[in-house]
Enzyme design. Sequence first.
Site, PDB file in Angstrom:
ATOM      1  N   HIS A 136      -3.709   7.078   2.257  1.00  0.00           N
ATOM      2  CA  HIS A 136      -4.039   5.772   1.705  1.00  0.00           C
ATOM      3  C   HIS A 136      -5.479   5.426   2.072  1.00  0.00           C
ATOM      4  O   HIS A 136      -5.968   5.791   3.145  1.00  0.00           O
ATOM      5  CB  HIS A 136      -3.068   4.720   2.251  1.00  0.00           C
ATOM      6  CG  HIS A 136      -3.459   3.334   1.860  1.00  0.00           C
ATOM      7  ND1 HIS A 136      -3.715   3.006   0.560  1.00  0.00           N
ATOM      8  CD2 HIS A 136      -3.681   2.214   2.592  1.00  0.00           C
ATOM      9  CE1 HIS A 136      -4.073   1.734   0.506  1.00  0.00           C
ATOM     10  NE2 HIS A 136      -4.056   1.233   1.724  1.00  0.00           N
ATOM     11  N   ASN A 152     -10.326  -0.369  -1.111  1.00  0.00           N
ATOM     12  CA  ASN A 152      -8.874  -0.240  -0.933  1.00  0.00           C
ATOM     13  C   ASN A 152      -8.172  -0.718  -2.204  1.00  0.00           C
ATOM     14  O   ASN A 152      -8.180  -1.906  -2.516  1.00  0.00           O
ATOM     15  CB  ASN A 152      -8.449  -1.085   0.277  1.00  0.00           C
ATOM     16  CG  ASN A 152      -6.967  -0.985   0.577  1.00  0.00           C
ATOM     17  OD1 ASN A 152      -6.189  -0.446  -0.212  1.00  0.00           O
ATOM     18  ND2 ASN A 152      -6.569  -1.523   1.724  1.00  0.00           N
ATOM     19  N   CYS A 187       0.818  -1.227   0.000  1.00  0.00           N
ATOM     20  CA  CYS A 187       0.000   0.000   0.000  1.00  0.00           C
ATOM     21  C   CYS A 187       0.846   1.268   0.000  1.00  0.00           C
ATOM     22  O   CYS A 187       0.354   2.343  -0.314  1.00  0.00           O
ATOM     23  CB  CYS A 187      -0.962  -0.007   1.171  1.00  0.00           C
ATOM     24  SG  CYS A 187      -2.107  -1.382   1.052  1.00  0.00           S
TER      25      CYS A 187
END
Length: 334
Positions: free
Chosen positions: A261, A291, A114
């Site tokens: 994020h 996500n 990520c």
Amino acid sequence: MNVRAKVTGTGMDVPDRVVTNAELEKYMETSDEWIRQRSGIEERRWVTEEQGPADLAEAAARRALEAAGLEPGDLDCIVLGTLSPEADFPGTSFFLQDRLGLSETPCFDVRAQCSGFLYSLAIGDSFLRSGQYRRVLVVGCEVHSTGLDVSTRGRDVAVLFGDGAGAAVLEANDDPEDPSGVLSVRLHAQGKYARKLWLEAPGSALHPRFTQEMYDQGLHFPQMEGKFVFKHAVTRMPEVLLEALEAAGVKQDDVDLFLFHQANLRINEYVANSLEIPPEKLRNNIQRYGNCSAAAIPMLLAEAEAEGALRRGQLVSLTAFGSGFSWASAVLRW
Ligand code: UT7
């Protein structure tokens, strides 16, 4: 004046197929209410049968190049962050390079999950500042949906992830009149927690890498200790954000836009509250995309720019946390 890495174009792409929380209720024991309350996610995009990571990466890259007024052939290098490559090796970047019609432009994948876009940005920034290259394409691209356990067994992870790609063209800026560029990037990692959020098999440490038994156990699906990851994310993100601001020599109040994020809206609200960041300086899109790991931040950048929420001269702070553990933050003068 020293060379700075200026973002001259951004682009993003997501599949057309919208997967709502209500659709997931058909595959597993879950509910729209649980997903919204715990994560903020309302829907995500998943690829269709004929789509793969390189398709999304190509579309995002072409949009970023067009915004920068460049052709693929103008690029000196491609750096692509991903945890869900087109193929385990050589990854996604090589397929992207071919799709862009490039024959020998160097390219490689960055495996920082990520935080992959910010790690890639750090590499691109270093290439430009060292003088090695003048134009680098930085991409984040994920196709999670083909690797999720879409049954009740995998519900804690499967409801969270979406597919997407984002790209940014970095160009060397040595114009003393133009302050635009990456001001700082700070990277961190903590491998002792590698197994808190990981995909175990196939793995080269296994002999052999993959067996029917591993398949039956579902070891080819991501595993996550959600609460543990959450706790570390809300600690590390503010820490590294402040560190990057200090390295850039800017005050928190001077930042126009904070992009985090997109793992969980609750994480982002927690981080924003702890730093007293006013809501109007934050943008989230996890509600619509879930996500998208390494793609999340460049997708946010592309949307913010397209909607006029990120303009030349503004200061933007980017922060990520994810598997590895890896975490990072960057400050850019847009
Ligand atoms: O991008 C990389 C970084 N990733 C992250 O930062 C993710 C960090 N973690 C999180 O965002 C949260 O921990 C989650 C959203 C993953 C989970 O939220 P939580 O509040 O920590 O829930 P939990 O895992 O403790 O699960 C609570 C309950 C459990 O049931 P019991 O044991 O209380 O009976 C789970 O079995 O919710 C159950 N559950 C679900 N129920 C409905 C887990 N997944 C689901 C689901 N639908 N999809």
